[in-house]
Design an enzyme around this catalytic site. Structure first.
Site, PDB file in Angstrom:
ATOM      1  N   SER A 133       0.369  -1.216  -0.131  1.00 16.32           N
ATOM      2  CA  SER A 133       0.202   0.154  -0.357  1.00 16.32           C
ATOM      3  C   SER A 133       0.733   0.955   0.091  1.00 16.32           C
ATOM      4  CB  SER A 133      -1.199   0.251   0.917  1.00 16.32           C
ATOM      5  OG  SER A 133      -0.425  -0.619   2.800  1.00 16.32           O
TER       6      SER A 133
ATOM      7  N   HIS B 151      -3.427  -3.280  -6.109  1.00 18.68           N
ATOM      8  CA  HIS B 151      -3.312  -3.033  -4.496  1.00 18.68           C
ATOM      9  C   HIS B 151      -5.119  -3.177  -4.131  1.00 18.68           C
ATOM     10  CE1 HIS B 151      -3.756   1.003  -0.960  1.00 18.68           C
ATOM     11  NE2 HIS B 151      -3.295  -0.313  -0.935  1.00 18.68           N
TER      12      HIS B 151
ATOM     13  N   GLU C  91      -6.304  -1.311  -7.198  1.00 14.90           N
ATOM     14  CA  GLU C  91      -5.345   0.109  -8.123  1.00 14.90           C
ATOM     15  C   GLU C  91      -3.928  -0.886  -8.781  1.00 14.90           C
ATOM     16  OE1 GLU C  91      -4.823   4.061  -5.772  1.00 14.90           O
ATOM     17  OE2 GLU C  91      -3.743   2.674  -4.462  1.00 14.90           O
TER      18      GLU C  91
ATOM     19  N   ASN D 247      -3.540   6.421  -1.400  1.00 11.90           N
ATOM     20  CA  ASN D 247      -3.318   6.649   0.950  1.00 11.90           C
ATOM     21  C   ASN D 247      -2.671   7.858   0.077  1.00 11.90           C
ATOM     22  OD1 ASN D 247      -4.383   4.504   2.010  1.00 11.90           O
ATOM     23  ND2 ASN D 247      -3.071   2.889   1.329  1.00 11.90           N
TER      24      ASN D 247
HETATM   25  N1  CAA Z   1     -15.543 -10.072   4.706  1.00 15.91           N
HETATM   26  C1  CAA Z   1     -16.689 -10.173   3.819  1.00 15.91           C
HETATM   27  N2  CAA Z   1     -17.814  -9.309   3.560  1.00 15.91           N
HETATM   28  C2  CAA Z   1     -17.658  -8.559   4.403  1.00 15.91           C
HETATM   29  C3  CAA Z   1     -16.798  -8.413   5.570  1.00 15.91           C
HETATM   30  C4  CAA Z   1     -15.632  -8.847   5.644  1.00 15.91           C
HETATM   31  N3  CAA Z   1     -14.840  -8.988   6.475  1.00 15.91           N
HETATM   32  N4  CAA Z   1     -17.332  -7.248   6.417  1.00 15.91           N
HETATM   33  C5  CAA Z   1     -18.628  -6.568   5.476  1.00 15.91           C
HETATM   34  N5  CAA Z   1     -19.114  -7.976   4.680  1.00 15.91           N
HETATM   35  C6  CAA Z   1     -20.012  -8.008   3.556  1.00 15.91           C
HETATM   36  C7  CAA Z   1     -21.227  -8.043   4.919  1.00 15.91           C
HETATM   37  O1  CAA Z   1     -21.286  -9.401   4.732  1.00 15.91           O
HETATM   38  C8  CAA Z   1     -22.351  -7.484   4.032  1.00 15.91           C
HETATM   39  O2  CAA Z   1     -22.967  -7.844   2.998  1.00 15.91           O
HETATM   40  P1  CAA Z   1     -24.128  -7.987   2.074  1.00 15.91           P
HETATM   41  O3  CAA Z   1     -24.569  -6.330   1.871  1.00 15.91           O
HETATM   42  O4  CAA Z   1     -24.314  -8.539   1.011  1.00 15.91           O
HETATM   43  O5  CAA Z   1     -25.726  -8.192   3.096  1.00 15.91           O
HETATM   44  C9  CAA Z   1     -21.777  -5.941   3.783  1.00 15.91           C
HETATM   45  O6  CAA Z   1     -20.258  -6.426   3.476  1.00 15.91           O
HETATM   46  C10 CAA Z   1     -21.475  -4.699   4.528  1.00 15.91           C
HETATM   47  O7  CAA Z   1     -21.532  -4.928   5.774  1.00 15.91           O
HETATM   48  P2  CAA Z   1     -22.258  -5.124   7.676  1.00 15.91           P
HETATM   49  O8  CAA Z   1     -23.869  -4.801   7.304  1.00 15.91           O
HETATM   50  O9  CAA Z   1     -22.156  -5.981   8.156  1.00 15.91           O
HETATM   51  O10 CAA Z   1     -21.342  -3.310   7.701  1.00 15.91           O
HETATM   52  P3  CAA Z   1     -21.199  -2.442   6.770  1.00 15.91           P
HETATM   53  O11 CAA Z   1     -22.510  -1.755   6.133  1.00 15.91           O
HETATM   54  O12 CAA Z   1     -21.220  -1.180   8.102  1.00 15.91           O
HETATM   55  O13 CAA Z   1     -20.165  -2.901   5.767  1.00 15.91           O
HETATM   56  C11 CAA Z   1     -18.097  -2.237   5.301  1.00 15.91           C
HETATM   57  C12 CAA Z   1     -18.863  -2.502   6.009  1.00 15.91           C
HETATM   58  C13 CAA Z   1     -18.250  -2.578   4.056  1.00 15.91           C
HETATM   59  C14 CAA Z   1     -16.400  -2.781   6.457  1.00 15.91           C
HETATM   60  C15 CAA Z   1     -18.009  -0.518   5.106  1.00 15.91           C
HETATM   61  O14 CAA Z   1     -18.045   0.152   6.758  1.00 15.91           O
HETATM   62  C16 CAA Z   1     -16.680  -0.046   4.832  1.00 15.91           C
HETATM   63  O15 CAA Z   1     -17.082   0.401   3.389  1.00 15.91           O
HETATM   64  N6  CAA Z   1     -15.881   0.412   5.450  1.00 15.91           N
HETATM   65  C17 CAA Z   1     -15.206   1.049   4.654  1.00 15.91           C
HETATM   66  C18 CAA Z   1     -14.347   0.639   4.461  1.00 15.91           C
HETATM   67  C19 CAA Z   1     -12.691   0.662   3.644  1.00 15.91           C
HETATM   68  O16 CAA Z   1     -12.706   2.144   3.766  1.00 15.91           O
HETATM   69  N7  CAA Z   1     -12.120  -0.009   3.795  1.00 15.91           N
HETATM   70  C20 CAA Z   1     -10.923   0.920   3.202  1.00 15.91           C
HETATM   71  C21 CAA Z   1      -9.776   0.876   4.259  1.00 15.91           C
HETATM   72  S1  CAA Z   1      -8.282   1.135   3.481  1.00 15.91           S
HETATM   73  C22 CAA Z   1      -7.385  -0.235   2.831  1.00 15.91           C
HETATM   74  O17 CAA Z   1      -7.611  -1.390   2.973  1.00 15.91           O
HETATM   75  C23 CAA Z   1      -6.350  -0.053   2.429  1.00 15.91           C
HETATM   76  C24 CAA Z   1      -5.065   0.421   2.655  1.00 15.91           C
HETATM   77  O18 CAA Z   1      -3.695   0.457   1.697  1.00 15.91           O
HETATM   78  C25 CAA Z   1      -4.497   1.449   4.182  1.00 15.91           C
END
Ligand code: CAA
Length: 293
Positions: free
Chosen positions: A119, A140, A152, A190
């Site tokens: 990342s 990424h 990405e 990022n």
């Molecule tokens: N694995 C698989 N599926 C998952 C999961 C996981 N760990 N967590 C949640 N889900 C699925 C759920 O099963 C649900 O599926 P359906 O819609 O089909 O029912 C869906 O995702 C939504 O989950 P929830 O209803 O439990 O919860 P939510 O609506 O709050 O969504 C989330 C959870 C998708 C994580 C959401 O909060 C989100 O998009 N958060 C932001 C995440 C983000 O920004 N990620 C990037 C981080 S930066 C990075 O990764 C890169 C880096 O370099 C640092």
């Protein structure tokens, strides 16, 4: 080149997610971890995710079984030698990644394309450990990989344009929306996300608002799925701290510098959700409570 077999190195949070989407896309997938226990743990995570998709009616039992059948867990890097594409998702440390790719370079045929899920590290520097920098890209992914729709695709000055286009198509075949990015520290996401997260910590340090109020502001006022502190805990404070150090080193700009509070939390072992403590306390995981900092 027809991509048929995909290798993933690392079966942690990111690697297991990448292995899952690769298998779901129909590729024979081999995923490597250092010990049988870690292989088992990663594969269990994939099985749990697939079971959830069956429960929700998104896929049938038959599709679940076929998908699971495409994933093979291994502990030896040698078992990846006949893969067409290898995606690395190991520890975010340059020497470890360079060592791994130098080893893979000696094992794999000349057509194999290498990709790193880093990342923040420079793809060019990882690719330079191999004799095939023209067949090397960044891929990424975002956490949680099966859910987040972006990948990405990162090109270096040495990446062959045809290989690059093939990897853009590969990202789409994995069900993701590929975006094109150059090999600049933090790529696109990022570059924008890290200063935002660090600014939230600075706002907290300066007493602008509480953890909960800053989180609610961005969640309810801007429609972000998580507030910055919930996201910091989710990504990992150690990971964010590490990325910020690399980006600060690259750009020497204050917006990438880690705030003192982040450094102290990392030193104290408060790494977020995975350690049970970060900006929130996860003793009751269903009801995290803000820490008093
Ligand atoms: N694995 C698989 N599926 C998952 C999961 C996981 N760990 N967590 C949640 N889900 C699925 C759920 O099963 C649900 O599926 P359906 O819609 O089909 O029912 C869906 O995702 C939504 O989950 P929830 O209803 O439990 O919860 P939510 O609506 O709050 O969504 C989330 C959870 C998708 C994580 C959401 O909060 C989100 O998009 N958060 C932001 C995440 C983000 O920004 N990620 C990037 C981080 S930066 C990075 O990764 C890169 C880096 O370099 C640092």
């Amino acid at each position: 080149m027809a991509i048929q077999k995909v290798g993933i190195v690392g079966c942690g949070l990111m690697g297991s997610g990448i292995a899952q989407v690769s298998a779901q896309a129909g590729f024979a997938t081999v995923v490597r971890e250092v010990s049988p226990d870690l292989v088992e743990k990663g594969l269990k995570g994939i099985e749990k995710n697939l079971a959830r998709l069956v429960e929700k009616g998104t896929i049938t039992e038959a599709v679940r079984n076929e998908t699971r059948g495409r994933v093979k867990g291994v502990t030896s890097v040698e078992e990846l030698k006949d893969c067409d594409v290898i995606v690395e998702a190991i520890i975010e440390q340059l020497p470890a990644k360079r060592e791994l790719f130098a080893l893979l370079d000696g094992l794999c045929p000349s057509h194999t394309i290498f990709a790193s899920n880093t990342s923040s590290l420079t793809i060019t520097e990882i690719a330079a450990a191999t004799k095939r920098p023209q067949r090397f890209v960044g891929l990424h992914f975002f956490n949680p990989v099966p859910v987040m729709r972006l990948v990405e695709v990162v090109r270096t000055i040495a990446t062959d344009p045809a290989v690059y286009e093939e990897m853009v198509s590969f990202g789409a075949r994995l069900g993701k929306t590929p975006v094109r990015a150059n090999d600049s520290g933090g790529f696109i996401v990022n570059r924008l996300l890290v200063p935002y997260l660090l600014d939230a910590i600075r706002a907290l340090e300066e007493g602008v608002g509480s953890v909960v109020d800053i989180d609610n502001s961005m969640k309810l006022g801007c429609g972000y799925p998580m507030g910055p502190f919930t996201l910091l805990d989710f990504v990992g404070l150690d990971t964010t701290y590490y990325i910020s150090q690399i980006m600060f080193e690259e750009f020497k700009e204050k917006r990438f510098a880690a705030p003192p509070l982040l450094k102290r939390m990392v030193l104290a072992g408060w790494h977020g959700k995975k350690t049970g403590r970060g900006f929130y306390d996860y003793s009751d995981p269903a009801n995290p409570t803000a820490m008093s900092l």
